[in-house]
Scaffold this motif. Structure first.
Motif, PDB file in Angstrom:
ATOM      1  N   THR A  22       3.491  -2.635   3.518  1.00 15.01           N
ATOM      2  CA  THR A  22       3.075  -3.772   3.116  1.00 15.01           C
ATOM      3  C   THR A  22       2.344  -4.475   4.122  1.00 15.01           C
ATOM      4  N   PHE A  23       1.349  -5.025   3.766  1.00 14.45           N
ATOM      5  CA  PHE A  23       0.652  -5.937   4.975  1.00 14.45           C
ATOM      6  C   PHE A  23       1.079  -7.363   4.646  1.00 14.45           C
ATOM      7  N   ILE A  24       1.217  -8.094   5.691  1.00 13.04           N
ATOM      8  CA  ILE A  24       1.753  -9.484   5.670  1.00 13.04           C
ATOM      9  C   ILE A  24       0.825 -10.098   6.567  1.00 13.04           C
ATOM     10  N   PHE A  25      -0.097 -10.996   6.013  1.00 16.05           N
ATOM     11  CA  PHE A  25      -1.065 -11.753   6.973  1.00 16.05           C
ATOM     12  C   PHE A  25      -1.404 -13.258   6.370  1.00 16.05           C
TER      13      PHE A  25
ATOM     14  N   PHE B 167       0.811  -1.184   0.133  1.00 18.60           N
ATOM     15  CA  PHE B 167      -0.183  -0.029  -0.055  1.00 18.60           C
ATOM     16  C   PHE B 167       0.651   1.365  -0.021  1.00 18.60           C
ATOM     17  N   GLU B 168       0.237   2.237  -0.272  1.00 20.73           N
ATOM     18  CA  GLU B 168       0.860   3.684  -0.254  1.00 20.73           C
ATOM     19  C   GLU B 168       0.271   4.422   0.605  1.00 20.73           C
ATOM     20  N   LEU B 169       0.864   5.013   1.568  1.00 23.70           N
ATOM     21  CA  LEU B 169       0.569   5.990   2.405  1.00 23.70           C
ATOM     22  C   LEU B 169       0.374   7.438   1.874  1.00 23.70           C
ATOM     23  N   ASN B 170       1.431   8.090   1.250  1.00 22.93           N
ATOM     24  CA  ASN B 170       1.638   9.072   0.533  1.00 22.93           C
ATOM     25  C   ASN B 170       2.601   8.897  -0.584  1.00 22.93           C
TER      26      ASN B 170
ATOM     27  N   LEU C  85       4.566  -3.800   7.387  1.00 22.68           N
ATOM     28  CA  LEU C  85       5.869  -3.364   7.105  1.00 22.68           C
ATOM     29  C   LEU C  85       5.839  -2.014   6.529  1.00 22.68           C
ATOM     30  N   LEU C  86       6.623  -0.932   7.017  1.00 22.93           N
ATOM     31  CA  LEU C  86       6.681   0.378   6.544  1.00 22.93           C
ATOM     32  C   LEU C  86       7.952   0.650   6.178  1.00 22.93           C
ATOM     33  N   ASP C  87       8.472   1.564   4.928  1.00 24.16           N
ATOM     34  CA  ASP C  87       9.536   1.702   4.421  1.00 24.16           C
ATOM     35  C   ASP C  87      10.117   2.726   5.216  1.00 24.16           C
TER      36      ASP C  87
END
Lengths: 398, 493
Positions: free
Chosen positions: B51-54, B42-45, B123-125
């Protein structure tokens, strides 16, 4: 792991170490329900055993009819009971077991000769029950086994039930042997006869009308039969030995006017206490009998609403009891000279040193000489549904 | 519940990097060929990617929720794109209030474990920490009446497969801080959650320590049912007797907790273990305490009779009919003998035949699907019962004995104890067939010695009968009135 293996091995060794294996299936046994011993002409014992035929009993439980004979009576002669049994055993394919033998009948001839050698087998045999009843009969004992049972499946059970009701003095093998060895008391055994069911005097027309009945008591000295006591005397023995379960007592009341009546009571309890006294050479016994009973029949004109009448009846009954006890004791003292009630035993308990010194060995001679005084007390604990005498009421209406 | 807590301290080898792609690759390498792992970028801005991992299926999260999540994270991260400070962590925590649990992890291995336990990893960059959201909501059946332990009077709820539901069923009966629940995991591959429940101050410290020690010692690949745990922690594994109590009923567990026992709740099974298990405890039902005590006492006595008869009836029949004919009343012997007349087998073979047939029928009844099960009962009742007797292969008294034994063995409140007695019946029959009553006596002595020797977590199996604690017998041999029982400190009152 070593320990369980060792344990298992020990167990296996143990298993092989046992001598005989007493395992026997029910299909391989012949159950003796009653046995009879007689003395044969040639002086040998004649053993008769009544054995249950299983197939037949199944038929009965399914069909509900008992016309067929379910038991088999086998007889054999031998010098000992065991020998005779061995002969019988060879006649049938199944192992004879005595563990359900509830009745042992002894013929008069053998009883008069002495029972001890014959009943030794039954007291020694591991299977035989000590509580089997010992019965004596006039004539051949084996005859009793042939009577068809009227109520139970087989005769043995019928005899046992009759003995169990304790309407007359009964004795088990154990009792008999105990009294045989005990000093100051002599054994008895019930007398059972084949009697016609309907007609007390005449001969029955058909065989089915015959039944087994207790008619009296055999009186012994040591193991030898001396004679018989009739029904009323035998009942009296029950009171004296504190073994009565229930009994009936009838007394004739002379009455103030011409018409005598009778009173019948159902005895509910009888308790006898003995007190002995030694004065010089004389031995005195005081017999105190306490009885309770319920009035069942009253054909006198006495109304029991009146306390006086009740007392009068009680008094009459007491007199009757005393009379009967005195007669019984007298008969034992004079006719049989056998102390089946156990006066000697009581003396032993109450005067230990005198007994040991003097009477222990001489009791047989001493017994006929003892003085017995009877004191009876009777108490009504019930008078039935009716208070007034019916006889009297009828007269009032006239 | 996964063993997450505040999970940051879990030791791991691999640290996470600040680069999203590196992290993602690391995860993809670990989750290689794991088809149920889903990645959703996904993209926050423009600048911030994530990324979601599940796990699909385990995690109950849908696209709408994910958008919500994304927005929430975005709003709290929008201003600063520098290092992750405690402030931001707190901000996210508060923003994400609608999910049950959130935590941050900077350990790779711990994160993998949590993802496998059903948590959602974010997960966030640019961040070296992963946001873990506990969105786990497993598909379970609803709370139903326990199938193995039904009561006439008493609560109808039973445990089910989800450990947190099970714990809540206990908690709602004990609203006290004294109820402690300590979480463990066991099983190298299954990583099964195990909770140890006890009442502090009532359960003995040494017992709690012993249970924790034994549960901690478990080394096994997988735990699929509490039976694994039971076998791994019991004192004597060669004994036929169950040394722990197993139940599906929360009220039974709570009752035992109040008596100072310790419960072991294993995930994925409705069966909760209660230790220490004693013989008499296994013969009690919670209903004993719900019914009037006169009735309950009578039922307890009935149960004792059932214990004896389920163990001894067939062997007594064998012993009496083949060795001790004199011990059967004459008339009874005659009716047994006459019905045995046509039976071609010895009593032992006859009894063995019927007992094995009965046990077989019973096992078939358990295993077969319900519609077929009826067929089995018809075959059992008609063929084995009627026909065998009519054909004269089996005697009818024996059939009565077998049915009475069967009924008696159904009276055991504990299925496990019933199993033990069902099993012991057979050696008993062999002993009776070889030595008669003597053999029965010998085997009974051996059994008694064993039972008296047996211990469960330091508690003698036959207590309080042996060693005798007379005061407690009023809740063993019968069930005393509550007024009288409350004097005992260990009672449930």
């Amino acid at each position: 792991m070593r320990k369980p293996i060792l344990l298992l091995l020990t167990l296996l060794i143990l298993m092989t170490q046992t001598g005989c294996w007493s395992r026997i299936e029910l299909n391989d046994v012949a159950i003796v329900t009653a046995s009879a011993i007689d003395l044969a002409q040639d002086g040998k014992y004649k053993l008769s055993v009544q054995i249950l035929k299983m197939k037949m009993t199944k038929g009965i439980s399914e069909n509900g009819s008992s016309s067929e004979n379910v038991t088999l009576t086998l007889s054999a002669k031998g010098d000992t009971i065991m020998e005779a049994l061995n002969v019988i055993q060879k006649k049938i394919p199944r192992l004879i077991i005595f563990s359900h033998n509830r009745v042992i009948i002894v013929g008069e001839k053998l009883a008069r000769e002495g029972l001890a050698p014959a009943i030794d087998f039954f007291s020694r045999h591991r299977e035989a029950r000590g509580n089997s009843y010992l019965l004596t009969t006039r004539g051949e004992a084996a005859e009793l086994l042939k009577v068809p049972a009227n109520f139970e499946i087989f005769t043995g059970e019928e005899m046992r039930e009759e003995e169990k009701a304790r309407l007359l003095d009964s004795a088990s093998i154990r009792d008999f042997i105990y009294r045989l060895f005990e000093k100051g008391i002599e054994p008895t055994s019930s007398q059972m006869q084949v009697i016609p069911l309907s007609d007390p005097n005449g001969k029955p027309a058909k065989e089915e009308e015959m039944g087994l009945g207790l008619v009296g008591v055999g009186i012994y000295r040591k193991d030898k039969l001396l004679g018989w006591m009739n029904r009323s005397e035998a009942e009296c023995l029950l009171w004296l030995r504190n073994r009565m379960k229930s009994s009936v007592l009838t007394v004739a009341i002379p009455g103030k006017d011409r018409q005598p009546g009778r009173v019948s009571v159902q005895l509910i309890s009888a308790k006898t206490k003995y007190k002995s006294k030694i004065t010089g050479e004389n031995i005195q016994f005081e017999v105190a009998i306490k009885m309770t009973g319920e009035l069942f029949e009253n054909s006198t004109k006495l109304s029991i609403k009146e306390m006086n009448n009740l007392n009068f009846l009680q008094h009459a009954l007491e007199k009757e009891i005393e009379n009967r006890v005195n007669m019984t004791v007298k008969k034992l003292q004079t006719q049989y000279k056998s102390d089946v009630i156990g006066f000697g035993n009581i003396l032993h308990r109450q005067h230990k040193s005198d007994w040991n010194k003097k009477y222990a060995t001489l009791w047989e001679e001493e017994f006929p000489k003892i003085d017995v005084k009877t004191k009876a007390t009777f108490k009504f604990i019930g008078t039935g549904r009716v208070n007034e005498s019916l006889v009297e009421e009828e007269e009032l209406e006239k | 519940m996964a063993p997450n807590g505040q999970g940051d301290s879990t030791a791991g080898n691999d640290k996470l990097s600040a680069d999203l792609d590196t992290n993602l690759k690391q995860f993809q390498a670990v989750f290689d060929k794991c088809g149920d792992i889903q990645y959703r970028p996904f993209e926050l801005n423009e600048a911030l990617l994530g990324t979601f991992i599940f796990l699909s299926g385990l995690g109950n999260i849908n696209a709408v929720n994910m958008d919500l999540l994304r927005n929430a994270i975005e709003s709290s991260l929008i201003e600063q794109s520098e290092a992750l400070t405690e402030d931001i962590k707190a901000a996210i925590h508060s923003k994400l209030g609608f999910t049950s649990q959130t935590s941050w992890s900077d350990d790779f291995q711990a994160s993998v474990d949590k993802i496998l336990a059903g948590e959602l990893a974010v997960l966030l960059d640019g961040f070296t920490s992963i946001l873990l959201l506990n969105v786990k909501e497993l598909d379970t059946r609803s709370i139903e009446e326990p199938a193995t332990e039904s009561v006439i009077r008493g609560p109808r709820d039973g445990f089910q497969e989800n450990i947190s539901t099970n714990i809540s069923l206990i908690r709602r009966r004990l609203k006290t801080t004294q109820l402690k629940l300590e979480m463990f995991t066991a099983g190298k591959l299954s990583v099964t959650d195990i909770a140890i429940a006890y009442l502090e101050g009532i359960a003995e410290e040494s017992l709690i320590a012993e249970v924790k020690e034994r549960v901690g010692r478990i080394k096994i690949d997988a735990i699929l049912e509490s039976g694994y745990v039971e076998e791994l922690i019991e004192d004597n594994s060669v004994s036929p007797f169950p040394q722990v109590m197993v139940t599906e009923r929360p009220d039974k567990v709570v009752g035992n907790l109040l008596e100072g026992k310790v419960a072991i709740i294993v995930d994925n099974t409705p069966f909760v273990i209660v230790v220490p298990g004693t013989f008499f405890q296994l013969l009690q039902t919670p209903e004993d305490y719900y019914q009037r005590y006169f009735v309950a006492s009578a039922i307890r006595i009935l149960r004792f009779i059932a214990v004896v008869s389920s163990l001894l009836l067939p062997s007594l029949y064998i012993a009496l009919t083949t060795y001790h004919h004199e011990m059967i009343p004459t008339m009874l012997l005659i009716s047994i003998a006459s019905s045995r007349e046509t039976v071609p087998f010895p009593a032992f073979v006859e009894a063995m035949l019927m007992e094995v047939a009965f046990e077989g029928l019973r096992e078939a009844g358990v295993r077969l699907p319900r519609p077929v099960g009826q067929g089995v009962s018809i075959v059992g009742a008609l063929v084995i019962g009627q026909a065998a007797v009519a054909a004269g292969i089996v005697s009818s008294p024996l059939l009565i004995i077998v049915s009475m034994t069967g009924i008696a063995s159904f009276l055991f409140p504990s299925f496990q104890l019933g199993l033990a007695f069902r099993l012991l019946r057979f050696p008993m029959m062999i002993a009776a067939a070889t030595f008669g009553l003597y053999g029965i006596l010998m085997l009974m002595l051996m059994l008694l010695l064993h039972m008296l020797h047996l211990q469960s977590f330091g508690v003698p199996y036959m207590s309080p009968l042996s060693p005798l604690r007379a005061g407690e017998l009023k809740d063993v041999l019968y069930r005393a009135n509550w007024l009288k029982m409350s004097k005992s400190s260990k009672s449930r009152g």
